[in-house]
Motif scaffolding. Structure first.
Motif, mmCIF file in Angstrom:
data_model
loop_
_atom_site.group_PDB
_atom_site.id
_atom_site.type_symbol
_atom_site.label_atom_id
_atom_site.label_comp_id
_atom_site.label_asym_id
_atom_site.label_seq_id
_atom_site.Cartn_x
_atom_site.Cartn_y
_atom_site.Cartn_z
ATOM 1 N N ILE A 177 5.647 -11.326 19.510
ATOM 2 C CA ILE A 177 4.817 -10.144 19.699
ATOM 3 C C ILE A 177 4.590 -9.984 21.194
ATOM 4 O O ILE A 177 3.898 -10.788 21.824
ATOM 5 N N ALA A 178 5.195 -8.954 21.784
ATOM 6 C CA ALA A 178 5.082 -8.755 23.224
ATOM 7 C C ALA A 178 4.001 -7.727 23.540
ATOM 8 O O ALA A 178 4.073 -6.581 23.111
ATOM 9 N N ASP A 179 2.997 -8.175 24.290
ATOM 10 C CA ASP A 179 1.974 -7.260 24.810
ATOM 11 C C ASP A 179 2.460 -6.811 26.189
ATOM 12 O O ASP A 179 1.942 -7.230 27.219
ATOM 13 N N THR A 180 3.440 -5.946 26.176
ATOM 14 C CA THR A 180 4.229 -5.615 27.358
ATOM 15 C C THR A 180 3.408 -5.025 28.494
ATOM 16 O O THR A 180 3.703 -5.261 29.670
ATOM 17 N N VAL A 181 2.388 -4.239 28.178
ATOM 18 C CA VAL A 181 1.571 -3.640 29.231
ATOM 19 C C VAL A 181 0.137 -4.174 29.217
ATOM 20 O O VAL A 181 -0.764 -3.588 29.804
ATOM 21 N N GLY A 182 -0.068 -5.296 28.564
ATOM 22 C CA GLY A 182 -1.333 -6.012 28.650
ATOM 23 C C GLY A 182 -2.553 -5.270 28.146
ATOM 24 O O GLY A 182 -3.616 -5.335 28.773
ATOM 25 N N VAL A 183 -2.418 -4.577 27.006
ATOM 26 C CA VAL A 183 -3.531 -3.754 26.520
ATOM 27 C C VAL A 183 -4.386 -4.440 25.449
ATOM 28 O O VAL A 183 -5.345 -3.850 24.961
ATOM 29 N N MET A 184 -4.048 -5.670 25.104
ATOM 30 C CA MET A 184 -4.799 -6.348 24.048
ATOM 31 C C MET A 184 -6.031 -7.061 24.603
ATOM 32 O O MET A 184 -6.163 -7.262 25.815
ATOM 33 N N TRP A 185 -6.923 -7.429 23.680
ATOM 34 C CA TRP A 185 -8.025 -8.327 23.997
ATOM 35 C C TRP A 185 -8.061 -9.373 22.889
ATOM 36 O O TRP A 185 -7.435 -9.196 21.837
ATOM 37 N N PRO A 186 -8.744 -10.511 23.086
ATOM 38 C CA PRO A 186 -8.567 -11.648 22.179
ATOM 39 C C PRO A 186 -8.788 -11.373 20.702
ATOM 40 O O PRO A 186 -7.969 -11.782 19.873
#
Length: 328
Positions: A177-186
């Motif tokens: 699972i790639a969070d390619t643009v870093g938009v997730m939170w824990p």
């Protein structure tokens, strides 16, 4: 070969977490960084000594120099898996095979945004390309890790699940699972990991690849592992790399997983500083003094209260990690 099998357990149990280092691939995409093949090999050999499970050596199709570097690493490294990046194209996979790797990291985007504007492909075309690529790689005896690029913006997530299920059916060994643009939170990452694990059936390892645009790449990686779904995390030494704000720092993930979650990793922490210094020097990127784990001040104190506590009591009064685990 570093441990491949994973035993899932509660914190304090025997769960083993794999770590894939992408310093030499995603890390080298840092603007202004261009490593010579011999420098890439130097870093790869240090990563092998460090104990990383997989070394992503590069993207062989992009240039002759990259191909030669991957080939040299595949020839010289024996105690870590050497894996090469490839698009869902036969020529990419063939080039990786020619480089002598035994594992391949195949990727294609699964978000509508990427499919429409970058790939210019329909969902059906993406599924077909992914399945064909995995099938072709498996027919050549490769271990296959399949990444859904921009996975965290796949809407609905059911499409991500569909792609993952199709490639598992085709023989993929690992999913990422790639969070390619870093938009997730824990909490959101943990929820997505649990959803994928519950919905995609079969025998596979689940991985995460997190970028640090909002400063949460390490936290997201650790949350994915703690949630019980992720068996592996991608990272780079010092968090170098990629475009924008970089990647999850592999040494921080490893330390959190080992010392906070009490899971097993293969990392030799006494070698972390040496590898960090080498990467910093060859990349030309200084390590901030307050950088966790490897920064010059990571185990330093100035406040009188802190110094008194460390001198008159065990260091753990103000040091959550034994400083002797990191040799200078």
């Amino acid at each position: 070969m570093a441990q491949e099998n994973v035993v899932r357990a509660s914190p304090g149990g025997s769960k083993y977490v794999r770590l894939l280092d992408t310093t030499l691939r995603d890390g080298e995409q840092t603007p202004g960084v261009a490593l010579k093949p011999e420098d890439k090999l130097r870093i790869a050999l240090k990563l092998e000594e460090l104990g990383v499970d997989s070394i992503e050596a590069g993207f062989p199709i992009v240039s002759e120099g990259e191909f030669k570097a991957v080939k040299a690493i595949a020839r010289e490294v024996s105690n870590s898996e050497v894996i090469a990046l490839a698009r869902t194209r036969k020529e990419d996979i063939d080039r990786a095979i020619d480089a002598g790797v035994k594992a391949i990291h195949i990727f294609i985007a699964t978000s509508d945004l990427h499919m429409k504007y970058k790939l210019r492909m329909s969902r059906e075309e993406v599924v077909e390309a992914a399945v064909n690529a995995v099938t072709y790689a498996k027919s050549h005896g490769l271990t296959v890790e399949f990444s859904a690029e921009d996975a965290t913006r796949s809407d609905p997530p059911n499409f991500l699940v569909r792609v993952f299920q199709e490639v598992v059916n085709a023989g993929a060994d690992r999913l990422d699972i790639a969070d390619t643009v870093g938009v997730m939170w824990p909490s959101r990452m943990a929820s997505l990991v649990r959803f994928v694990r519950d919905m995609v059936k079969g025998n596979y390892l689940l991985s995460v690849h997190c970028h640090d645009d909002f400063g949460m790449a390490v936290a997201n990686s650790v949350a994915a592992i703690e949630a019980g779904g992720a068996d592996q995390a991608h990272g780079t030494i010092n968090g170098v790399g990629g475009e924008r704000a970089g990647n999850a720092a592999l040494e921080e993930i490893a330390a959190a997983v080992k010392f906070l979650l009490n899971y097993n990793v293969n990392i030799r922490f006494e070698r972390v500083k040496e590898v960090s210094d080498l990467v910093s020097r060859l990349f030309g990127i200084p390590v901030p003094p307050n950088k966790a784990i490897v920064g010059a001040n990571a185990f330093s104190h100035e406040s009188g209260i802190h110094v008194h506590g460390v001198l008159s009591n065990p260091p753990f009064t103000y040091e959550p990690i034994d400083p002797t685990s990191r040799h200078e």
